[in-house]
Design a protein around this motif. Sequence first.
Motif, short mmCIF file in Angstrom:
data_model
loop_
_atom_site.label_atom_id
_atom_site.label_comp_id
_atom_site.label_asym_id
_atom_site.label_seq_id
_atom_site.Cartn_x
_atom_site.Cartn_y
_atom_site.Cartn_z
N ALA A 261 -23.85 -13.63 5.83
CA ALA A 261 -23.31 -12.28 5.94
C ALA A 261 -23.51 -11.51 4.64
CB ALA A 261 -21.83 -12.34 6.28
N ASP A 262 -24.12 -10.34 4.75
CA ASP A 262 -24.34 -9.46 3.60
C ASP A 262 -23.14 -8.52 3.52
OD1 ASP A 262 -25.08 -7.47 1.80
OD2 ASP A 262 -27.19 -7.52 2.39
N VAL A 263 -22.14 -8.88 2.72
CA VAL A 263 -20.88 -8.15 2.71
C VAL A 263 -21.04 -6.75 2.14
CG1 VAL A 263 -19.53 -10.27 2.64
CG2 VAL A 263 -20.16 -9.16 0.50
N SER A 264 -21.94 -6.58 1.20
CA SER A 264 -22.18 -5.25 0.64
C SER A 264 -22.77 -4.32 1.70
CB SER A 264 -23.13 -5.36 -0.55
OG SER A 264 -23.41 -4.06 -1.08
N LYS A 265 -23.71 -4.84 2.48
CA LYS A 265 -24.34 -4.04 3.54
C LYS A 265 -23.32 -3.66 4.59
CE LYS A 265 -26.51 -5.88 7.03
NZ LYS A 265 -27.46 -6.64 7.86
N VAL A 266 -22.50 -4.63 5.01
CA VAL A 266 -21.51 -4.36 6.06
C VAL A 266 -20.51 -3.30 5.59
CG1 VAL A 266 -19.62 -5.34 7.41
CG2 VAL A 266 -21.75 -6.62 7.11
N ALA B 285 -20.90 -9.40 12.03
CA ALA B 285 -20.00 -8.74 12.99
C ALA B 285 -18.57 -9.23 12.80
CB ALA B 285 -20.47 -9.01 14.41
N LEU B 286 -18.40 -10.54 12.62
CA LEU B 286 -17.07 -11.10 12.42
C LEU B 286 -16.48 -10.66 11.07
CD1 LEU B 286 -17.53 -14.75 13.76
CD2 LEU B 286 -16.69 -12.73 14.98
N TYR B 287 -17.32 -10.59 10.06
CA TYR B 287 -16.85 -10.14 8.75
C TYR B 287 -16.34 -8.71 8.84
CZ TYR B 287 -16.78 -8.71 3.88
OH TYR B 287 -16.38 -8.22 2.66
N ALA B 288 -17.04 -7.84 9.58
CA ALA B 288 -16.64 -6.44 9.70
C ALA B 288 -15.23 -6.33 10.28
CB ALA B 288 -17.64 -5.68 10.57
N LYS C 103 -20.93 -0.96 3.39
CA LYS C 103 -21.58 0.35 3.32
C LYS C 103 -21.76 0.94 4.72
CE LYS C 103 -25.54 2.81 1.37
NZ LYS C 103 -24.65 3.82 0.77
N LEU C 104 -22.15 0.11 5.68
CA LEU C 104 -22.37 0.60 7.05
C LEU C 104 -21.07 1.10 7.68
CD1 LEU C 104 -24.81 -2.15 8.36
CD2 LEU C 104 -25.34 0.29 8.13
N VAL C 105 -19.96 0.45 7.36
CA VAL C 105 -18.68 0.82 7.96
C VAL C 105 -18.01 1.98 7.22
CG1 VAL C 105 -16.33 0.02 8.47
CG2 VAL C 105 -18.29 -1.46 8.95
N TYR C 106 -18.01 1.91 5.89
CA TYR C 106 -17.24 2.88 5.12
C TYR C 106 -18.05 4.03 4.52
CZ TYR C 106 -13.45 -0.55 5.32
OH TYR C 106 -12.47 -1.41 5.75
N ASP C 107 -19.32 3.84 4.34
CA ASP C 107 -20.14 4.86 3.67
C ASP C 107 -21.23 5.36 4.59
OD1 ASP C 107 -18.62 4.37 1.37
OD2 ASP C 107 -19.98 2.79 0.72
N ASN C 108 -20.83 5.73 5.78
CA ASN C 108 -21.80 6.13 6.80
C ASN C 108 -21.27 7.37 7.53
OD1 ASN C 108 -24.10 5.97 8.34
ND2 ASN C 108 -23.36 4.32 9.66
N ASN C 109 -20.79 8.34 6.74
CA ASN C 109 -20.14 9.52 7.29
C ASN C 109 -21.12 10.63 7.63
OD1 ASN C 109 -17.30 8.72 6.94
ND2 ASN C 109 -17.77 8.81 4.75
N SER C 110 -20.76 11.41 8.64
CA SER C 110 -21.49 12.66 8.90
C SER C 110 -20.89 13.74 8.01
CB SER C 110 -21.35 13.07 10.36
OG SER C 110 -20.01 13.44 10.65
N LEU C 111 -21.64 14.81 7.78
CA LEU C 111 -21.12 15.93 6.97
C LEU C 111 -19.91 16.55 7.66
CD1 LEU C 111 -21.37 17.82 4.56
CD2 LEU C 111 -23.02 19.18 5.87
N ASN C 112 -19.95 16.66 8.98
CA ASN C 112 -18.82 17.24 9.70
C ASN C 112 -17.55 16.42 9.52
OD1 ASN C 112 -19.93 19.56 10.76
ND2 ASN C 112 -20.61 18.59 12.66
N ARG C 113 -17.71 15.09 9.48
CA ARG C 113 -16.52 14.25 9.30
C ARG C 113 -15.89 14.47 7.93
NH1 ARG C 113 -15.10 8.44 7.81
NH2 ARG C 113 -13.12 8.15 8.90
N LEU C 114 -16.72 14.57 6.90
CA LEU C 114 -16.18 14.80 5.56
C LEU C 114 -15.49 16.16 5.48
CD1 LEU C 114 -18.99 13.39 3.24
CD2 LEU C 114 -16.81 12.34 3.85
N LYS C 115 -16.08 17.16 6.12
CA LYS C 115 -15.44 18.49 6.13
C LYS C 115 -14.13 18.45 6.90
CE LYS C 115 -19.57 21.35 5.53
NZ LYS C 115 -20.44 22.41 6.12
N PHE C 116 -14.12 17.68 7.99
CA PHE C 116 -12.89 17.55 8.78
C PHE C 116 -11.79 16.87 7.95
CE2 PHE C 116 -10.36 14.53 11.30
CZ PHE C 116 -9.55 15.44 11.96
N ILE C 117 -12.13 15.81 7.24
CA ILE C 117 -11.14 15.12 6.40
C ILE C 117 -10.57 16.08 5.36
CG2 ILE C 117 -10.83 13.30 4.67
CD1 ILE C 117 -12.82 11.62 6.28
N GLY C 118 -11.47 16.87 4.73
CA GLY C 118 -11.02 17.85 3.75
C GLY C 118 -10.06 18.85 4.36
N PHE C 119 -10.40 19.34 5.55
CA PHE C 119 -9.53 20.28 6.26
C PHE C 119 -8.19 19.65 6.59
CE2 PHE C 119 -7.95 21.28 10.53
CZ PHE C 119 -7.59 22.62 10.36
#
Length: 346
Positions: A196-201, A163-166, A203-219
């Motif tokens: 702390a598993d830095v790779s896991k953290v 949690a602190l690493y995040a 991925k959970l923070v940055y690679d955990n998008n919904s499809l709608n969020r990616l479409k919104f970013i593109g828009f």
Amino acid sequence: MQDINSFKKLLEEPKRIVIVPHVNPDADALGSSLGMASVLKKKGHEVTVISPTDYPSFLHWMKGNDEVIVYNQGNEQKADKIIEETDIIFCLDFCSLNRTDKMEQPLRQAKATKVLIDHHHGKEDFADFEYWDNKSAATCELIYQLVVDMGERQLLDKHTAEALYAGIMTDTGSFRHPNTTKHVHEVVAALIGLGADVSKVSKLVYDNNSLNRLKFIGFALSERLEVLTEFNTAYFAISADDLSNFSSRTGDTEGLVNYALSIGGITMAAIIIERDDAVKLSFRSVGDFAVNELAAKHFEGGGHKNAAGGISRIGMKETVDKFLNLLPEYKKQLHTNQKKQEIYLT
């Protein structure tokens, strides 16, 4: 901390404790809150984390998340009672009580001992104990150091370390911002040593998008990004309809402003978002251009030199016009700063 021994004495006997992050908590606010809660629970305290509002789903993995009370989701009376009866209130990742939205008055009126742990500018004098350093990269960095200063590092476990690493990872821009110091790396190394598993953290923070969020970013990138080369500025203006069209959830606009800042020749980036209660603004900059000063002067805001936020209550179009009309005032600073950056990078 003014008197670490007095603070340790305050926590010697079991107490009822409330921990409060700022409105719309990010990884640093939530990570520091849940990390501190874990430590205090191990010391035998009764701890409740109360968030003024909800927060992104990509932070829900943090241990203790399922016990957080979200104030504005019908929990006002319950939370007010807890605040009224508690012994100690920890205020984390903010230094002015107006950053807690509708919780401000209950917190001001509370008779509990107040503890401030934060790294932002513009500190209000409301706390009985302060562990405040605006040169620190993150509140999570301060939480780790405070626990060490108290001589209780053994209370930190793998979940707390993650949690602190995040919080440190996100507030340093994945260790790319100028606030990434030697001490930051030393703290991170210690957190990794705690499991702390830095790779896991990451991925959970940055690679955990919904499809709608990616479409919104593109828009947003294709339809809402405006680049004003004359002022070395780029910005997004996101309407309530834009958010609705992509079923936007809390956190879906997180990080969007950084795309604008990543454009070559840009000194300042902004995102202006139409919300139900007001228009919210987020600013980023590079080099010596202080967006916290701009936010404080014109948009009731503040923050760090290169990352700040603000609010406007005059409507979306009027807010965009106000922002654009300010740029000529800052043109020379924006241009001079960009020239310095070009020299720095060569």
